[in-house]
Design an enzyme around this catalytic site. Structure first.
Site, PDB file in Angstrom:
ATOM      1  N   ASN A 192      95.633 141.006  71.707  1.00  0.00           N
ATOM      2  CA  ASN A 192      94.548 141.601  71.393  1.00  0.00           C
ATOM      3  C   ASN A 192      93.853 141.964  72.516  1.00  0.00           C
ATOM      4  OD1 ASN A 192      92.156 142.381  70.255  1.00  0.00           O
ATOM      5  ND2 ASN A 192      91.642 140.669  69.223  1.00  0.00           N
ATOM      6  N   LYS A 214      90.947 143.333  72.915  1.00  0.00           N
ATOM      7  CA  LYS A 214      89.678 143.258  72.899  1.00  0.00           C
ATOM      8  C   LYS A 214      88.734 144.375  73.647  1.00  0.00           C
ATOM      9  CE  LYS A 214      89.583 138.517  71.531  1.00  0.00           C
ATOM     10  NZ  LYS A 214      88.995 137.245  71.284  1.00  0.00           N
ATOM     11  N   HIS A 225      89.437 140.611  61.953  1.00  0.00           N
ATOM     12  CA  HIS A 225      89.404 139.812  63.134  1.00  0.00           C
ATOM     13  C   HIS A 225      87.820 139.147  62.776  1.00  0.00           C
ATOM     14  CE1 HIS A 225      88.863 138.139  67.184  1.00  0.00           C
ATOM     15  NE2 HIS A 225      90.132 138.232  67.314  1.00  0.00           N
ATOM     16  N   GLU A 277      85.660 138.316  64.928  1.00  0.00           N
ATOM     17  CA  GLU A 277      84.579 139.117  65.887  1.00  0.00           C
ATOM     18  C   GLU A 277      83.993 140.171  64.879  1.00  0.00           C
ATOM     19  OE1 GLU A 277      86.762 139.500  69.480  1.00  0.00           O
ATOM     20  OE2 GLU A 277      86.875 137.262  69.561  1.00  0.00           O
ATOM     21  N   GLU A 332      93.696 132.814  62.352  1.00  0.00           N
ATOM     22  CA  GLU A 332      92.977 132.389  63.785  1.00  0.00           C
ATOM     23  C   GLU A 332      91.870 131.568  63.353  1.00  0.00           C
ATOM     24  OE1 GLU A 332      93.904 135.606  66.501  1.00  0.00           O
ATOM     25  OE2 GLU A 332      92.392 136.358  65.472  1.00  0.00           O
ATOM     26  N   GLY A 389      89.191 132.159  71.855  1.00  0.00           N
ATOM     27  CA  GLY A 389      88.196 132.273  73.146  1.00  0.00           C
ATOM     28  C   GLY A 389      87.633 131.096  73.738  1.00  0.00           C
ATOM     29  N   SER A 409      93.312 130.730  71.453  1.00  0.00           N
ATOM     30  CA  SER A 409      93.793 130.106  72.600  1.00  0.00           C
ATOM     31  C   SER A 409      95.147 129.835  72.901  1.00  0.00           C
ATOM     32  CB  SER A 409      92.913 128.860  73.026  1.00  0.00           C
ATOM     33  OG  SER A 409      91.394 129.118  73.051  1.00  0.00           O
TER      34      SER A 409
HETATM   35  C1  PEP Z   1      92.019 136.696  69.301  1.00  0.00           C
HETATM   36  O1  PEP Z   1      91.137 137.395  69.779  1.00  0.00           O
HETATM   37  O2  PEP Z   1      92.655 137.304  68.340  1.00  0.00           O
HETATM   38  C2  PEP Z   1      92.192 135.385  70.125  1.00  0.00           C
HETATM   39  C3  PEP Z   1      93.064 134.580  69.494  1.00  0.00           C
HETATM   40  O3  PEP Z   1      91.843 135.270  71.330  1.00  0.00           O
HETATM   41  P1  PEP Z   1      92.072 133.970  72.349  1.00  0.00           P
HETATM   42  O4  PEP Z   1      93.579 134.069  72.434  1.00  0.00           O
HETATM   43  O5  PEP Z   1      91.541 134.467  73.520  1.00  0.00           O
HETATM   44  O6  PEP Z   1      91.528 133.080  71.727  1.00  0.00           O
END
Ligand code: PEP
Length: 251
Positions: free
Chosen positions: A10, A12, A96, A98, A168, A174, A214
């Site tokens: 992803n 972003k 997601h 976000e 997630e 992040g 992460s």
């Molecule tokens: C994501 O945006 O779906 C995500 C898991 O980000 P990160 O791997 O940076 O934590």
């Protein structure tokens, strides 16, 4: 039961078009062996160009990161499912955290977008996961169950089979803090259990459930080796072709 394993990136709101095409080419070039699929979740502006550089590699697929809820019309700046489909995208990431937290997307809206994506013969990657306060209050399973039920359980069996689920935990996205393999496994098994209750064991054992939060080259192997973890949805670490390559090779 053999399930489709997936390493999804992803991106972003990162990379210019040139950087994105370069990154996608490098990932496609390095993705050779194995059965896991690789999915690149690029910005809308990159979809058509990235498709060109990955299309000869059958293991690499293309995803949009969202879609608008209307099909067409006077919605300045919005991107429809038909527009996404016309770029050659195979998947759309929906729900997601976000999108839920920053853009106020509700379970109901996400369920509607799931229908739209399926109606255009693309596959949704449905994200769910709890914020830290909910986990601290030990309500994480309740919340994730609700998100999954409200987002997906209106689907027919045939449509549900096309969905990829991504768990997630918001506190791990992040932040550099990863759920432990045990925490990921526990929630993935829980999600599979509620899917089994609704759609039966056969479908539950087939649905791909990704972990996101992460994921890095250093932790991917251990996470992906959990019984119910079928791969990852990777944010930050998917922006580096070498690191993402290592994650792809962690199955
Ligand atoms: C994501 O945006 O779906 C995500 C898991 O980000 P990160 O791997 O940076 O934590």
């Amino acid at each position: 039961m053999k399930r489709q394993q997936i390493a999804a990136g992803n991106w972003k709101m990162n990379t210019t078009l040139k950087e994105g095409v370069r990154l996608a080419s490098a990932v496609a070039k390095n993705t050779k062996t194995g059965n896991a699929l690789v999915i690149l979740g690029t910005p809308f502006t990159h979809l058509a160009s990235v498709k060109q550089v990955i299309k000869s590699n059958k293991r690499v697929k293309l995803a949009a990161q969202n879609c608008y809820e209307k099909e067409s019309g006077a919605f300045t700046g919005a991107i429809s499912v038909d527009m996404i489909k016309s770029t050659g995208a195979d998947y759309v990431i929906l729900g997601h955290s976000e999108r839920r937290a920053i853009f106020g997307e509700t379970d109901k809206l996400i369920a509607h977008k799931i229908d739209l994506v399926l109606s255009r013969k693309m596959k949704p990657i449905f994200c769910c996961g709890e914020p830290l306060d909910v986990r601290k209050a030990k309500k994480h399973k309740t919340l994730v169950s609700q998100q999954v039920r409200k987002g997906l359980f209106h689907l027919s069996e045939a449509d549900f089979k096309k969905v990829v689920i991504a768990y997630e935990p918001v506190w791990a996205i992040g932040t550099g803090v990863t759920a432990s393999p045990e925490q990921a496994q526990e929630m993935h098994a829980h999600i599979r259990k509620i899917v089994a209750k609704k759609y039966g064991d056969k479908i539950a054992n087939k649905v791909t459930i990704l972990y996101g939060g992460s994921v890095k080259p250093a932790n991917a192997k251990e996470l992906f080796s959990q019984t119910d973890v079928d791969g990852g949805l990777v944010g930050g670490a998917s922006l580096d072709a070498k690191g993402f390559g290592a994650i792809i090779n962690s199955f």
